[in-house]
Design a protein around this motif. Structure first.
Motif, mmCIF file in Angstrom:
data_model
loop_
_atom_site.group_PDB
_atom_site.id
_atom_site.type_symbol
_atom_site.label_atom_id
_atom_site.label_comp_id
_atom_site.label_asym_id
_atom_site.label_seq_id
_atom_site.Cartn_x
_atom_site.Cartn_y
_atom_site.Cartn_z
ATOM 1 N N LYS A 275 0.840 -1.179 0.000
ATOM 2 C CA LYS A 275 0.000 0.000 0.000
ATOM 3 C C LYS A 275 0.883 1.239 0.000
ATOM 4 O O LYS A 275 2.025 1.207 0.475
ATOM 5 N N THR A 276 0.332 2.336 -0.538
ATOM 6 C CA THR A 276 1.049 3.613 -0.524
ATOM 7 C C THR A 276 0.190 4.648 0.176
ATOM 8 O O THR A 276 -0.986 4.816 -0.148
ATOM 9 N N ALA A 277 0.780 5.310 1.164
ATOM 10 C CA ALA A 277 0.098 6.379 1.891
ATOM 11 C C ALA A 277 0.706 7.715 1.489
ATOM 12 O O ALA A 277 1.935 7.837 1.362
ATOM 13 N N THR A 278 -0.143 8.728 1.269
ATOM 14 C CA THR A 278 0.341 10.046 0.850
ATOM 15 C C THR A 278 -0.308 11.146 1.682
ATOM 16 O O THR A 278 -1.416 10.993 2.203
ATOM 17 N N VAL A 279 0.419 12.271 1.780
ATOM 18 C CA VAL A 279 -0.104 13.440 2.464
ATOM 19 C C VAL A 279 0.559 14.672 1.853
ATOM 20 O O VAL A 279 1.688 14.610 1.351
ATOM 21 N N ASP A 280 -0.147 15.786 1.860
ATOM 22 C CA ASP A 280 0.366 17.035 1.313
ATOM 23 C C ASP A 280 1.478 17.558 2.219
ATOM 24 O O ASP A 280 1.245 17.916 3.373
ATOM 25 N N ALA A 281 2.696 17.590 1.696
ATOM 26 C CA ALA A 281 3.829 18.054 2.497
ATOM 27 C C ALA A 281 3.728 19.540 2.813
ATOM 28 O O ALA A 281 4.346 20.021 3.764
#
Length: 296
Positions: A275-281
């Motif tokens: 799985k890949t988790a992302t967030v706005d840096a």
């Protein structure tokens, strides 16, 4: 030492039987049919293990991952062998394969195993106390009850089928609701009830983390754990997320003190079980961490 000539194309059944002083087998250069690794004899493609010399030094041996077949009497008389690692991928263990391995105390049989020889592969293993079956039940023969070690037990996993009334020998069912990582621990060389939070290898990675992230606890270190990356203003982390009985969560932080899952998008499981988790840096998230815990 014995050397197999390059011109030899086949070996007779049990050709090394009773060679109690044999320490090493070599294959002459140019052979198209056989190969030796550390004194152990294989076919040229390393899919069949023909012979482990009876007097080979060492108490532990890990069969190469490519092996699918352990041939008849392959380990016969290996009196010093106390630990054997049989990799997932082995599908057949032939007749009397481990005959008279008197120092052997326990064996873990992988879930890939499809056939055990019609003559007990562990005949004469007088100190054998435990055989762990990681797969479903299969046809097998065992020594008479009066000849086995007093502590002899067969261990099976609660999620596997076919073991009801399977054999008339002492059997223990490992409850995987209590020990969800049992199969993985046994396949990694640990006891099924090993403390999952321990770091027995001293590599800085607990068994729980290794299990959750699909790592080999005997090889991988902290550097193998999931590591966040920044690209185009997005902070992301990719991680294995398919270990049974594990709950995964991802959190972000701007100061390593306060953590939150707000704003984090976690993708679906891909074909590699990642799985890949992302967030706005740009939203103040400078750090990401993946948390794992055993499900209640």
């Amino acid at each position: 030492e014995m050397t197999i000539p390059a011109a030899m194309t086949e070996l007779g059944t049990s050709v090394f039987f009773g060679c109690t002083s044999l320490e090493s087998i070599a294959v002459a250069p140019g052979s198209e049919h056989f190969r030796d690794i550390d004194g152990v004899l294989f076919d040229a493609g390393l899919s069949s293990l023909f012979r482990y010399p009876s007097a080979r030094p060492g108490s532990r041996y890990a069969i190469p991952a490519s092996v699918e077949l352990i041939e008849i009497v392959a380990f016969e008389g290996a009196s010093e062998l106390a630990e054997i690692e049989i990799p997932h991928g082995v599908t057949e263990i032939d007749n009397l394969a481990f005959m008279d391995c008197v120092a052997l105390e326990e064996v873990v049989l992988p879930a890939s195993l499809e056939r055990l020889g019609t003559k007990d592969p562990f005949s004469g293993c007088s100190n054998l106390r435990a055989i762990y079956f990681l797969g479903d039940a299969l046809w097998a023969t065992f020594p008479p009850l009066e000849t086995i070690h007093p502590d002899y037990r067969i261990y099976v996993l609660s999620s596997r089928s076919g073991y009801g009334g399977w054999v008339d020998l002492p059997m223990v069912t490992i409850d995987e609701s209590t020990y969800p990582a049992a199969a993985w621990l046994l396949g990694s060389g640990y006891s099924f009830d090993q403390d999952i939070n321990a770091d027995p290898g001293g590599r800085g990675v607990s068994l729980l983390s290794s299990y959750a992230f699909g790592l080999d606890p005997r090889k991988h270190s902290v550097a193998s754990l999931p590591s966040p990356e920044v690209s185009g203003g997005t902070l992301s982390v990719k991680f294995f997320a398919a270990a049974a009985g594990i709950e995964y969560s991802v959190e972000s932080s701007s100061d390593l003190r306060t953590w939150s899952s707000d704003g984090i998008a976690v993708g679906e499981l891909d074909l590699a079980q990642m799985k890949t988790a992302t967030v706005d840096a740009g939203a103040g998230a400078g750090y990401l961490r993946v948390m794992v815990r055993l499900e209640d």
